[in-house]
Scaffold this motif. Structure first.
Motif: not given
Length: 188
Positions: A22-31, A177-180
């Motif tokens: 998972l790309n945590k940086e993208i997740i955290l930015k989007e949250l 992420g590639q699969f998420f």
């Protein structure tokens, strides 16, 4: 709905193995987590995202790390004393001890596909009960396409299917992420 979806166990998921993908940086930015936010990390597993949320908040606000795995919660309890993380043994598809309209953000990662129809109903009911007005539900799921790991395709959900099942306002879908993908919803 097929029988397999009804009997699939919620913790037969990519969970811990998906963390590195998972790309945590993208997740955290989007949250878009703000200081003082009250967050529920539902199905937290080892609590890696709860710890990320805590770091982002600089120990302000409150993070409830909820999981039905007693061992995972006990380990997280030992790892997080003195932080704003409260590990809780529980299941988000059932009524929790969390207060009505008390949560700003509910985060659920690679767990939803394991819910049975009755668990989805329980999840929706609990989310509506605990999420504040304008609160956000964030669901990370494995794409509904062939991947080198993960559950059978027939129990996965596309973003469109989630939009039809979740009784909140869909906000956006982001590849994490590639699969998420991450699907964001807002409480009405």
């Amino acid at each position: 709905m097929n029988q397999e979806k009804e009997t699939h166990k919620p913790h037969q998921h990519a969970g811990r193995s998906s963390e590195r993908l998972l790309n945590k940086e993208i997740i955290l930015k989007e949250l878009d987590i703000f200081p003082g936010a009250v967050i529920l990390d539902a199905g937290c597993g080892n609590g890696y995202m709860s710890k990320e949320f805590s770091r982002m908040q600089k120990n302000s606000g409150k993070i409830f790390a909820l999981d039905p795995d007693k061992n995972a919660i006990e380990i997280l309890r030992q790892e997080t004393p003195g932080t704003n993380i409260t590990p809780i043994l529980g299941d988000v598809t059932k009524t929790t001890d969390l207060q009505d309209s008390s949560i700003d953000l509910i985060y659920l990662s690679t767990v939803f596909h394991g819910f049975s129809r009755s668990q989805i109903d329980g999840f929706n009911k609990e989310v509506k009960r605990i999420l504040k007005p304008k609160g956000i539900l964030a669901i990370v799921e494995i794409k509904k396409e062939p991947t080198p790991f993960g559950p059978p395709l027939e129990i996965r959900f596309s973003p469109q299917e989630l939009n039809e099942i979740i009784p909140l306002s869909p906000k956006k879908t982001v590849e994490v992420g590639q699969f998420f993908y991450l699907q964001l919803f807002e409480n009405k």
